[in-house]
Write an enzyme that holds these catalytic residues in place. Structure first.
Site, PDB file in Angstrom:
ATOM      1  N   HIS A 170       0.823  -1.226   0.000  1.00 39.71           N
ATOM      2  CA  HIS A 170       0.000   0.000   0.000  1.00 39.71           C
ATOM      3  C   HIS A 170       0.855   1.274   0.000  1.00 39.71           C
ATOM      4  CE1 HIS A 170      -0.330  -0.923   4.589  1.00 39.71           C
ATOM      5  NE2 HIS A 170       0.693  -0.120   4.383  1.00 39.71           N
ATOM      6  N   HIS A 185      -1.186   4.756   9.518  1.00 39.74           N
ATOM      7  CA  HIS A 185       0.175   5.258   9.662  1.00 39.74           C
ATOM      8  C   HIS A 185       0.185   6.536  10.489  1.00 39.74           C
ATOM      9  CE1 HIS A 185      -0.002   2.692   6.102  1.00 39.74           C
ATOM     10  NE2 HIS A 185       1.265   2.435   6.300  1.00 39.74           N
ATOM     11  N   HIS A 216      10.890  -3.329   3.215  1.00 40.44           N
ATOM     12  CA  HIS A 216      11.224  -1.911   3.146  1.00 40.44           C
ATOM     13  C   HIS A 216      11.612  -1.385   4.519  1.00 40.44           C
ATOM     14  CE1 HIS A 216       6.981  -1.585   4.349  1.00 40.44           C
ATOM     15  NE2 HIS A 216       6.994  -0.270   4.379  1.00 40.44           N
ATOM     16  N   GLU A 255       5.145  -5.052   8.517  1.00 40.08           N
ATOM     17  CA  GLU A 255       3.741  -4.945   8.066  1.00 40.08           C
ATOM     18  C   GLU A 255       3.221  -6.254   7.472  1.00 40.08           C
ATOM     19  OE1 GLU A 255       3.528  -0.280   6.541  1.00 40.08           O
ATOM     20  OE2 GLU A 255       3.594  -1.879   5.080  1.00 40.08           O
TER      21      GLU A 255
END
Lengths: 130, 279
Positions: B12, B59, B193, B240
Protein backbone atom coordinates in the site's frame (compact mmCIF):
# COMPACT_ATOMS: atom_id res chain seq x y z
CA UNK A 1 16.92 0.63 33.02
CA UNK A 2 16.89 -0.58 29.48
CA UNK A 3 16.38 -4.25 28.74
CA UNK A 4 18.59 -5.79 26.09
CA UNK A 5 16.66 -6.68 22.94
CA UNK A 6 17.45 -9.12 20.14
CA UNK A 7 17.10 -6.29 17.60
CA UNK A 8 19.73 -4.05 19.22
CA UNK A 9 22.37 -5.40 16.82
CA UNK A 10 20.59 -4.34 13.60
CA UNK A 11 22.60 -1.48 12.07
CA UNK A 12 21.17 1.92 11.16
CA UNK A 13 17.80 1.07 12.67
CA UNK A 14 15.84 2.40 15.65
CA UNK A 15 13.07 -0.04 16.52
CA UNK A 16 10.11 2.02 17.73
CA UNK A 17 9.36 -0.19 20.70
CA UNK A 18 7.39 0.49 23.86
CA UNK A 19 10.32 2.26 25.54
CA UNK A 20 10.95 4.52 22.56
CA UNK A 21 7.22 5.20 22.23
CA UNK A 22 6.99 6.26 25.86
CA UNK A 23 10.07 8.48 25.50
CA UNK A 24 8.79 10.09 22.31
CA UNK A 25 5.13 10.54 23.19
CA UNK A 26 4.97 14.35 23.28
CA UNK A 27 7.36 14.70 20.35
CA UNK A 28 5.19 12.39 18.25
CA UNK A 29 2.01 14.16 19.32
CA UNK A 30 3.58 17.44 18.18
CA UNK A 31 4.42 15.91 14.80
CA UNK A 32 0.98 14.43 14.21
CA UNK A 33 -0.69 17.71 15.16
CA UNK A 34 0.76 19.12 11.92
CA UNK A 35 -1.56 16.86 9.97
CA UNK A 36 -4.14 19.63 10.27
CA UNK A 37 -3.95 22.86 8.31
CA UNK A 38 -5.04 24.99 11.25
CA UNK A 39 -2.11 23.69 13.31
CA UNK A 40 0.32 24.05 10.42
CA UNK A 41 -0.69 27.71 10.20
CA UNK A 42 -0.21 28.25 13.92
CA UNK A 43 3.20 26.55 13.83
CA UNK A 44 4.24 28.75 10.91
CA UNK A 45 3.15 31.90 12.74
CA UNK A 46 5.08 31.08 15.92
CA UNK A 47 7.21 27.91 15.81
CA UNK A 48 8.61 28.16 19.34
CA UNK A 49 5.33 29.18 20.88
CA UNK A 50 3.53 26.35 19.13
CA UNK A 51 6.05 23.63 20.00
CA UNK A 52 6.00 24.68 23.65
CA UNK A 53 2.42 23.41 23.88
CA UNK A 54 3.97 19.94 23.80
CA UNK A 55 6.01 19.14 26.93
CA UNK A 56 8.88 17.34 25.22
CA UNK A 57 12.44 17.59 26.54
CA UNK A 58 14.98 20.18 25.38
CA UNK A 59 16.86 17.75 23.13
CA UNK A 60 13.68 16.70 21.35
CA UNK A 61 12.56 20.31 20.99
CA UNK A 62 15.92 21.29 19.51
CA UNK A 63 15.96 18.36 17.08
CA UNK A 64 12.39 19.09 15.96
CA UNK A 65 13.02 22.79 15.37
CA UNK A 66 16.27 22.04 13.53
CA UNK A 67 15.01 19.14 11.40
CA UNK A 68 17.55 16.63 12.75
CA UNK A 69 15.81 13.63 11.22
CA UNK A 70 17.89 10.71 12.49
CA UNK A 71 18.29 12.28 15.92
CA UNK A 72 14.51 12.60 16.21
CA UNK A 73 14.21 8.83 15.82
CA UNK A 74 16.88 8.20 18.44
CA UNK A 75 14.99 10.48 20.85
CA UNK A 76 11.75 8.52 20.56
CA UNK A 77 10.31 9.81 17.32
CA UNK A 78 8.75 7.40 14.86
CA UNK A 79 9.08 7.78 11.13
CA UNK A 80 5.32 7.95 10.52
CA UNK A 81 5.15 10.88 12.93
CA UNK A 82 8.35 12.63 11.87
CA UNK A 83 7.20 12.30 8.26
CA UNK A 84 4.31 14.64 9.17
CA UNK A 85 6.86 17.26 10.25
CA UNK A 86 8.80 16.54 7.05
CA UNK A 87 5.61 16.99 4.99
CA UNK A 88 5.14 20.37 6.67
CA UNK A 89 8.57 21.31 5.30
CA UNK A 90 7.63 19.97 1.84
CA UNK A 91 9.84 16.86 2.19
CA UNK A 92 8.36 13.54 1.02
CA UNK A 93 9.27 10.04 2.27
CA UNK A 94 11.92 9.43 -0.34
CA UNK A 95 13.55 12.82 0.18
CA UNK A 96 13.46 12.18 3.92
CA UNK A 97 15.28 8.88 3.39
CA UNK A 98 17.86 10.72 1.30
CA UNK A 99 18.43 13.05 4.27
CA UNK A 100 18.51 10.32 6.95
CA UNK A 101 20.99 8.17 5.06
CA UNK A 102 23.17 11.17 4.23
CA UNK A 103 23.08 10.12 0.58
CA UNK A 104 20.99 12.97 -0.74
CA UNK A 105 17.87 12.55 -2.87
CA UNK A 106 19.48 11.79 -6.23
CA UNK A 107 21.88 9.11 -5.01
CA UNK A 108 19.18 7.56 -2.82
CA UNK A 109 16.66 7.47 -5.65
CA UNK A 110 19.28 5.92 -7.95
CA UNK A 111 20.01 3.24 -5.35
CA UNK A 112 16.30 2.39 -5.13
CA UNK A 113 15.89 2.22 -8.90
CA UNK A 114 18.89 -0.14 -9.00
CA UNK A 115 17.13 -2.53 -6.59
CA UNK A 116 17.51 -0.87 -3.21
CA UNK A 117 20.02 -1.30 -0.40
CA UNK A 118 21.25 -4.89 -0.41
CA UNK A 119 20.65 -7.02 2.65
CA UNK A 120 24.19 -8.36 2.34
CA UNK A 121 26.45 -6.54 4.77
CA UNK A 122 23.45 -4.81 6.39
CA UNK A 123 22.14 -7.40 8.83
CA UNK A 124 24.39 -6.81 11.86
CA UNK A 125 26.08 -3.81 13.42
CA UNK A 126 29.39 -5.67 13.38
CA UNK A 127 29.22 -5.70 9.57
CA UNK A 128 29.15 -1.89 9.61
CA UNK A 129 32.08 -1.64 12.01
CA UNK A 130 34.55 -3.39 9.71
CA UNK B 1 -24.78 -17.57 4.23
CA UNK B 2 -21.83 -15.26 3.76
CA UNK B 3 -18.64 -16.87 2.47
CA UNK B 4 -15.06 -16.03 1.58
CA UNK B 5 -14.18 -16.63 -2.05
CA UNK B 6 -10.74 -15.15 -2.44
CA UNK B 7 -7.83 -13.21 -0.99
CA UNK B 8 -5.70 -10.36 -2.26
CA UNK B 9 -2.27 -9.40 -0.94
CA UNK B 10 -1.16 -5.94 -1.93
CA UNK B 11 1.46 -3.39 -0.89
CA UNK B 12 0.00 0.00 0.00
CA UNK B 13 2.86 2.37 -0.87
CA UNK B 14 1.54 5.96 -0.60
CA UNK B 15 3.44 7.02 -3.74
CA UNK B 16 1.20 4.72 -5.78
CA UNK B 17 -1.81 6.70 -4.62
CA UNK B 18 -0.07 9.94 -5.53
CA UNK B 19 0.85 8.51 -8.97
CA UNK B 20 -2.78 7.55 -9.62
CA UNK B 21 -4.18 10.83 -8.29
CA UNK B 22 -1.80 13.03 -10.29
CA UNK B 23 -2.05 11.13 -13.57
CA UNK B 24 1.51 9.79 -13.79
CA UNK B 25 0.68 6.11 -13.35
CA UNK B 26 1.81 5.32 -16.91
CA UNK B 27 5.19 7.05 -16.79
CA UNK B 28 8.50 5.17 -16.95
CA UNK B 29 8.76 4.89 -13.18
CA UNK B 30 5.21 3.88 -12.22
CA UNK B 31 4.04 2.37 -15.51
CA UNK B 32 5.53 -1.10 -14.89
CA UNK B 33 3.84 -1.28 -11.48
CA UNK B 34 0.37 -0.31 -12.68
CA UNK B 35 0.83 -2.70 -15.61
CA UNK B 36 1.39 -5.49 -13.11
CA UNK B 37 -2.07 -4.77 -11.69
CA UNK B 38 -3.88 -4.79 -15.05
CA UNK B 39 -4.71 -8.51 -14.77
CA UNK B 40 -5.88 -7.82 -11.20
CA UNK B 41 -8.39 -5.20 -12.31
CA UNK B 42 -9.75 -7.67 -14.88
CA UNK B 43 -9.89 -10.43 -12.29
CA UNK B 44 -11.69 -8.12 -9.87
CA UNK B 45 -14.25 -7.15 -12.52
CA UNK B 46 -15.13 -10.87 -12.85
CA UNK B 47 -14.89 -11.67 -9.15
CA UNK B 48 -17.36 -8.93 -8.11
CA UNK B 49 -17.27 -9.40 -4.33
CA UNK B 50 -20.22 -8.08 -2.34
CA UNK B 51 -17.93 -6.91 0.47
CA UNK B 52 -14.19 -6.49 0.95
CA UNK B 53 -12.73 -7.30 4.35
CA UNK B 54 -9.58 -5.18 4.32
CA UNK B 55 -6.68 -5.68 6.71
CA UNK B 56 -4.37 -2.67 6.82
CA UNK B 57 -2.53 -0.39 9.17
CA UNK B 58 -3.03 3.22 9.98
CA UNK B 59 0.17 5.26 9.66
CA UNK B 60 -0.35 7.59 12.61
CA UNK B 61 -3.17 9.30 10.78
CA UNK B 62 -6.53 8.34 12.28
CA UNK B 63 -4.85 7.01 15.42
CA UNK B 64 -2.34 9.23 17.16
CA UNK B 65 -0.15 8.05 20.04
CA UNK B 66 -2.83 8.36 22.74
CA UNK B 67 -4.31 4.90 22.16
CA UNK B 68 -2.60 1.99 20.39
CA UNK B 69 -5.11 -0.77 19.62
CA UNK B 70 -3.48 -3.95 18.32
CA UNK B 71 -6.56 -4.99 16.34
CA UNK B 72 -9.27 -2.39 15.63
CA UNK B 73 -12.36 -3.28 13.62
CA UNK B 74 -14.22 -0.53 11.81
CA UNK B 75 -17.97 -0.65 12.48
CA UNK B 76 -19.02 2.63 10.82
CA UNK B 77 -21.33 3.29 7.88
CA UNK B 78 -18.58 5.16 6.05
CA UNK B 79 -14.92 6.17 6.32
CA UNK B 80 -13.59 9.44 4.92
CA UNK B 81 -10.16 9.52 3.26
CA UNK B 82 -7.80 11.26 5.70
CA UNK B 83 -5.56 14.28 5.31
CA UNK B 84 -2.08 12.85 5.88
CA UNK B 85 -0.39 16.22 5.77
CA UNK B 86 -0.80 16.82 2.04
CA UNK B 87 -4.60 17.07 1.88
CA UNK B 88 -6.98 14.07 1.59
CA UNK B 89 -6.65 11.79 -1.45
CA UNK B 90 -9.27 12.68 -4.11
CA UNK B 91 -10.88 9.24 -3.96
CA UNK B 92 -14.45 8.19 -3.16
CA UNK B 93 -15.69 7.86 0.40
CA UNK B 94 -15.28 4.29 1.60
CA UNK B 95 -18.67 2.83 2.45
CA UNK B 96 -18.83 0.39 5.35
CA UNK B 97 -21.11 -2.56 6.03
CA UNK B 98 -22.22 -1.83 9.55
CA UNK B 99 -24.31 -4.96 10.15
CA UNK B 100 -21.58 -7.31 8.99
CA UNK B 101 -18.94 -5.38 10.99
CA UNK B 102 -21.05 -5.56 14.12
CA UNK B 103 -21.58 -9.28 13.65
CA UNK B 104 -17.86 -9.91 13.16
CA UNK B 105 -16.95 -7.76 16.19
CA UNK B 106 -19.26 -9.76 18.43
CA UNK B 107 -18.18 -13.11 17.04
CA UNK B 108 -14.46 -12.31 17.42
CA UNK B 109 -14.65 -11.33 21.07
CA UNK B 110 -16.66 -14.45 21.91
CA UNK B 111 -13.97 -16.37 20.01
CA UNK B 112 -11.38 -14.84 22.40
CA UNK B 113 -10.03 -12.19 20.01
CA UNK B 114 -10.55 -9.07 22.10
CA UNK B 115 -10.58 -6.52 19.30
CA UNK B 116 -11.21 -2.81 19.66
CA UNK B 117 -14.39 -1.48 18.04
CA UNK B 118 -14.03 1.77 16.08
CA UNK B 119 -17.28 3.56 15.31
CA UNK B 120 -15.72 6.58 13.65
CA UNK B 121 -12.44 6.90 11.82
CA UNK B 122 -10.77 8.30 8.76
CA UNK B 123 -8.77 5.96 6.55
CA UNK B 124 -5.32 6.67 5.14
CA UNK B 125 -3.31 5.36 2.18
CA UNK B 126 -2.99 1.97 3.88
CA UNK B 127 -6.61 1.31 3.00
CA UNK B 128 -7.24 3.43 -0.08
CA UNK B 129 -4.13 2.57 -2.13
CA UNK B 130 -5.02 -1.16 -2.43
CA UNK B 131 -8.52 -0.14 -3.57
CA UNK B 132 -6.94 2.09 -6.21
CA UNK B 133 -4.63 -0.69 -7.38
CA UNK B 134 -7.50 -3.18 -7.69
CA UNK B 135 -10.28 -0.89 -8.98
CA UNK B 136 -8.57 2.06 -10.65
CA UNK B 137 -10.41 5.36 -10.47
CA UNK B 138 -14.17 4.71 -10.24
CA UNK B 139 -16.63 7.42 -9.16
CA UNK B 140 -17.65 5.16 -6.29
CA UNK B 141 -15.93 2.08 -4.87
CA UNK B 142 -17.91 -0.87 -6.23
CA UNK B 143 -18.60 -2.50 -2.86
CA UNK B 144 -18.56 -1.77 0.87
CA UNK B 145 -15.45 -2.38 2.96
CA UNK B 146 -15.02 -3.75 6.47
CA UNK B 147 -11.67 -2.39 7.69
CA UNK B 148 -9.45 -4.05 10.25
CA UNK B 149 -6.60 -1.82 11.42
CA UNK B 150 -3.58 -3.64 12.87
CA UNK B 151 -0.87 -1.97 14.91
CA UNK B 152 2.40 -2.57 13.08
CA UNK B 153 3.91 0.82 13.94
CA UNK B 154 4.70 0.50 17.65
CA UNK B 155 6.73 -2.63 18.28
CA UNK B 156 5.66 -5.32 18.85
CA UNK B 157 3.13 -5.90 16.12
CA UNK B 158 0.99 -8.97 16.76
CA UNK B 159 2.80 -12.21 15.90
CA UNK B 160 2.32 -13.79 12.49
CA UNK B 161 0.81 -16.81 14.24
CA UNK B 162 -1.71 -14.61 16.01
CA UNK B 163 -2.65 -12.88 12.77
CA UNK B 164 -3.08 -16.27 11.10
CA UNK B 165 -5.34 -17.46 13.94
CA UNK B 166 -7.33 -14.20 13.78
CA UNK B 167 -7.92 -14.81 10.08
CA UNK B 168 -9.46 -18.18 10.91
CA UNK B 169 -11.71 -16.53 13.50
CA UNK B 170 -12.76 -13.91 10.95
CA UNK B 171 -13.71 -16.71 8.60
CA UNK B 172 -15.80 -18.36 11.34
CA UNK B 173 -17.51 -15.02 11.95
CA UNK B 174 -18.23 -14.39 8.28
CA UNK B 175 -19.55 -17.91 7.70
CA UNK B 176 -22.05 -17.46 10.52
CA UNK B 177 -23.55 -14.31 8.97
CA UNK B 178 -26.94 -15.19 7.47
CA UNK B 179 -26.95 -12.94 4.40
CA UNK B 180 -25.66 -14.47 1.17
CA UNK B 181 -22.53 -12.33 0.68
CA UNK B 182 -19.42 -13.09 -1.34
CA UNK B 183 -16.41 -11.72 0.46
CA UNK B 184 -12.87 -11.00 -0.69
CA UNK B 185 -10.24 -10.53 2.02
CA UNK B 186 -7.35 -8.10 1.47
CA UNK B 187 -4.06 -8.31 3.37
CA UNK B 188 -2.03 -5.18 2.70
CA UNK B 189 1.37 -3.62 3.37
CA UNK B 190 4.96 -4.68 2.73
CA UNK B 191 6.96 -6.02 1.14
CA UNK B 192 10.54 -5.55 2.34
CA UNK B 193 11.22 -1.91 3.15
CA UNK B 194 12.82 0.32 5.70
CA UNK B 195 11.85 3.98 5.77
CA UNK B 196 13.95 5.12 8.71
CA UNK B 197 17.44 5.99 9.85
CA UNK B 198 20.65 5.04 8.06
CA UNK B 199 19.56 1.62 6.77
CA UNK B 200 16.61 3.21 4.91
CA UNK B 201 16.14 1.78 1.44
CA UNK B 202 16.70 -1.84 2.42
CA UNK B 203 15.17 -4.32 -0.03
CA UNK B 204 15.45 -8.11 0.20
CA UNK B 205 13.91 -9.62 -2.92
CA UNK B 206 15.00 -13.20 -2.19
CA UNK B 207 13.38 -13.06 1.20
CA UNK B 208 10.21 -11.54 -0.28
CA UNK B 209 9.94 -14.38 -2.82
CA UNK B 210 10.33 -16.98 -0.09
CA UNK B 211 7.75 -15.15 2.03
CA UNK B 212 5.19 -15.31 -0.79
CA UNK B 213 5.92 -19.00 -1.45
CA UNK B 214 5.40 -19.88 2.20
CA UNK B 215 2.28 -17.74 2.49
CA UNK B 216 0.66 -19.51 -0.44
CA UNK B 217 1.83 -23.09 0.07
CA UNK B 218 2.87 -23.56 3.69
CA UNK B 219 1.20 -20.88 5.80
CA UNK B 220 1.53 -22.89 9.00
CA UNK B 221 5.29 -22.63 8.66
CA UNK B 222 5.33 -19.09 7.28
CA UNK B 223 3.13 -17.75 10.04
CA UNK B 224 5.85 -18.74 12.51
CA UNK B 225 8.39 -16.32 11.06
CA UNK B 226 9.67 -14.44 14.10
CA UNK B 227 9.64 -10.68 14.52
CA UNK B 228 13.44 -10.49 14.60
CA UNK B 229 13.54 -12.07 11.14
CA UNK B 230 11.10 -9.49 9.73
CA UNK B 231 13.07 -6.63 11.28
CA UNK B 232 16.48 -7.84 10.20
CA UNK B 233 15.67 -9.35 6.79
CA UNK B 234 12.68 -7.31 5.55
CA UNK B 235 13.46 -3.98 7.25
CA UNK B 236 11.84 -2.23 10.18
CA UNK B 237 8.69 -1.42 8.19
CA UNK B 238 8.63 -4.83 6.44
CA UNK B 239 7.02 -6.20 9.59
CA UNK B 240 3.74 -4.95 8.07
CA UNK B 241 3.74 -8.29 6.27
CA UNK B 242 2.25 -10.02 9.32
CA UNK B 243 -1.05 -8.54 8.07
CA UNK B 244 -0.94 -10.80 5.01
CA UNK B 245 -1.38 -13.69 7.45
CA UNK B 246 -4.76 -12.40 8.63
CA UNK B 247 -5.90 -12.68 5.00
CA UNK B 248 -4.28 -16.07 4.57
CA UNK B 249 -5.88 -17.42 7.75
CA UNK B 250 -9.30 -16.53 6.40
CA UNK B 251 -8.76 -18.70 3.30
CA UNK B 252 -8.73 -22.46 2.81
CA UNK B 253 -5.65 -24.49 3.66
CA UNK B 254 -5.23 -25.05 -0.09
CA UNK B 255 -5.50 -22.06 -2.38
CA UNK B 256 -4.90 -21.44 -6.04
CA UNK B 257 -2.46 -18.67 -6.88
CA UNK B 258 -4.12 -16.80 -9.75
CA UNK B 259 -1.67 -13.94 -10.05
CA UNK B 260 1.65 -12.85 -8.62
CA UNK B 261 3.46 -9.58 -9.19
CA UNK B 262 6.64 -8.19 -7.69
CA UNK B 263 8.48 -4.98 -8.47
CA UNK B 264 11.29 -2.86 -7.03
CA UNK B 265 10.97 0.01 -6.31
CA UNK B 266 7.97 2.16 -5.54
CA UNK B 267 9.52 5.04 -3.64
CA UNK B 268 11.30 3.18 -0.79
CA UNK B 269 9.50 -0.12 -1.05
CA UNK B 270 9.28 -3.47 -2.80
CA UNK B 271 5.77 -3.91 -4.22
CA UNK B 272 4.29 -7.37 -3.82
CA UNK B 273 0.89 -8.62 -4.92
CA UNK B 274 -0.96 -11.94 -4.94
CA UNK B 275 -4.44 -13.08 -5.88
CA UNK B 276 -5.49 -16.30 -4.17
CA UNK B 277 -8.70 -18.25 -4.71
CA UNK B 278 -10.13 -20.81 -2.35
CA UNK B 279 -9.75 -24.25 -3.83
Amino acid sequence: MSVEQNYDDIPGTIVFDSQQAARGYHLNQFCISLRQQKNRDEFSADPEGYIDRFPMNAEQRHAALNQEWTRLLELGGNIYYTSKLAAYHGINFQELAGLMTGMGSDAYRAMMVAGGRSIDGNRYKKEWER
Amino acid sequence: MAYISSGVACSHVPALGVASDTGISDDDYYGPIFKGFEPSKKWMADEKPDVIFLVYNDHCTAFDATVIPTFALGCATEYQPADEGWGPRPVPVVKGHQELSAHIAQSLVLDMFDITVINQMEVDHGLTVPLTMMFGQPDEWPCPVVPLAVNVVQYPAPLGQRCFALGKAIRTAIESYPEDLKICVFGTGGMSHQLQHQRAGLINSEWDARFMDLLVNDPDKGSQIEHIEYLREAGSEGIELVMWYVMRGALNEKVEEKHRFYHVPASNTAVGHLILENR
